[in-house]
Design a protein around this motif. Sequence first.
Motif, PDB file in Angstrom:
ATOM      1  N   ASP A 164       0.825  -1.208   0.000  1.00 15.49           N
ATOM      2  CA  ASP A 164       0.000   0.000   0.000  1.00 15.49           C
ATOM      3  C   ASP A 164       0.858   1.257   0.000  1.00 15.49           C
ATOM      4  N   ALA A 165       0.517   2.190  -0.899  1.00 10.77           N
ATOM      5  CA  ALA A 165       1.199   3.474  -1.111  1.00 10.77           C
ATOM      6  C   ALA A 165       2.528   3.317  -1.833  1.00 10.77           C
ATOM      7  N   GLU A 173      -4.931   1.984   2.803  1.00 12.18           N
ATOM      8  CA  GLU A 173      -4.157   2.493   3.939  1.00 12.18           C
ATOM      9  C   GLU A 173      -4.882   3.657   4.613  1.00 12.18           C
ATOM     10  N   ARG A 174      -5.564   4.481   3.830  1.00  9.27           N
ATOM     11  CA  ARG A 174      -6.324   5.599   4.397  1.00  9.27           C
ATOM     12  C   ARG A 174      -7.434   5.095   5.317  1.00  9.27           C
ATOM     13  N   ILE A 175      -8.078   4.009   4.897  1.00 12.24           N
ATOM     14  CA  ILE A 175      -9.143   3.447   5.730  1.00 12.24           C
ATOM     15  C   ILE A 175      -8.560   2.903   7.028  1.00 12.24           C
ATOM     16  N   GLY A 180      -9.174   2.107  11.595  1.00  5.87           N
ATOM     17  CA  GLY A 180      -8.637   0.963  12.316  1.00  5.87           C
ATOM     18  C   GLY A 180      -8.623  -0.325  11.517  1.00  5.87           C
ATOM     19  N   LEU A 181      -8.049  -1.361  12.151  1.00  5.87           N
ATOM     20  CA  LEU A 181      -7.779  -2.627  11.467  1.00  5.87           C
ATOM     21  C   LEU A 181      -9.059  -3.376  11.093  1.00  5.87           C
ATOM     22  N   VAL A 297      -0.875   8.609   2.467  1.00  8.08           N
ATOM     23  CA  VAL A 297      -1.438   9.276   3.622  1.00  8.08           C
ATOM     24  C   VAL A 297      -0.439   9.395   4.775  1.00  8.08           C
ATOM     25  N   THR A 298       0.473   8.455   4.899  1.00 11.93           N
ATOM     26  CA  THR A 298       1.423   8.523   6.022  1.00 11.93           C
ATOM     27  C   THR A 298       2.492   9.601   5.809  1.00 11.93           C
ATOM     28  N   ASN A 299       2.557  10.171   4.619  1.00 11.60           N
ATOM     29  CA  ASN A 299       3.552  11.209   4.340  1.00 11.60           C
ATOM     30  C   ASN A 299       2.920  12.571   4.067  1.00 11.60           C
TER      31      ASN A 299
END
Length: 300
Positions: A164-165, A173-175, A180-181, A297-299
Amino acid sequence: MPVTLDNKLVVALSSRALFDFEEENRVFEEMDDRAYMQLQSDRLDRPAPPGVAFTLAKKLLAFNADGVHRVEIVILSRNDPVSGLRVFRSAEENGLDLGRGVFTRGRAPYRFLDPLGAHLFLSANADDVRKALAAGFPAAQVFAHSHVDTERHADELRIAFDGDAVLFSDEAERIYQQDGLARFHAHERAHVARPLPPGPFKPLLEALQRLQGATGPSVPVRLRTALVTARSAPAHERAIRTLIDWGVSVDEAMFLGGLEKGPFLAEFEPDFFFDDQTGHCESASRAGPAGQVLSGVTNT
């Protein structure tokens, strides 16, 4: 007929990605570009030690060993032309057949990726990596302190990717980040038959698969790829189905369910690993060369 790089795997590397110029870079940061240029000029006859992407470049160039030009490595650097002399001399001393380079003396070099038709850009400069990704090119910021072993498995080039990403978009990954998991797994079950949208590194994986077709006794290296992802069952199925839909494959897949990636990569021994998250890259860098894909999303 004009010279062209069409139908070649084109990899663009910054000087600091290919060679270890961290000491010289500290002079640049603590003093100025003139002091840096002078130091590089003074060291013109001293080959620079291998950097994070050195082994990747060396093994990729081995695919040209039978006389068929399959791979082109280009230096794409913020260095000045004088410092570029040391790059080319260091490459020659280390047996790297490099003929092309673009040196911009501080200007952003990513804009030259388009005329090169680059499939990958590796740089120590985060801003250049972000701009390259925004322009649609696979790019990663190298972890300069990565473990580099230029001698291991000399007959095999090993490249590992996060999912992902990186290979896939950050849709799922955004979800996970937002809900959450449990919600992530529910979403992946519900959409298992719908391929994930492509991520920034899909074009590189496709180009590498074409390179895997190069076989024969005159090509001294083989390519092996791996998917190393935090996904676990049931979310693994959508990832595999997506690769099938794209018509590409990987040789190995590790669905780790959030386990630290470094120990698994230490067994795979990659010549390069691509991930979008800093923590995974830090862990991976202890096992081998790593680069952070500054997208998703993590960046943000």
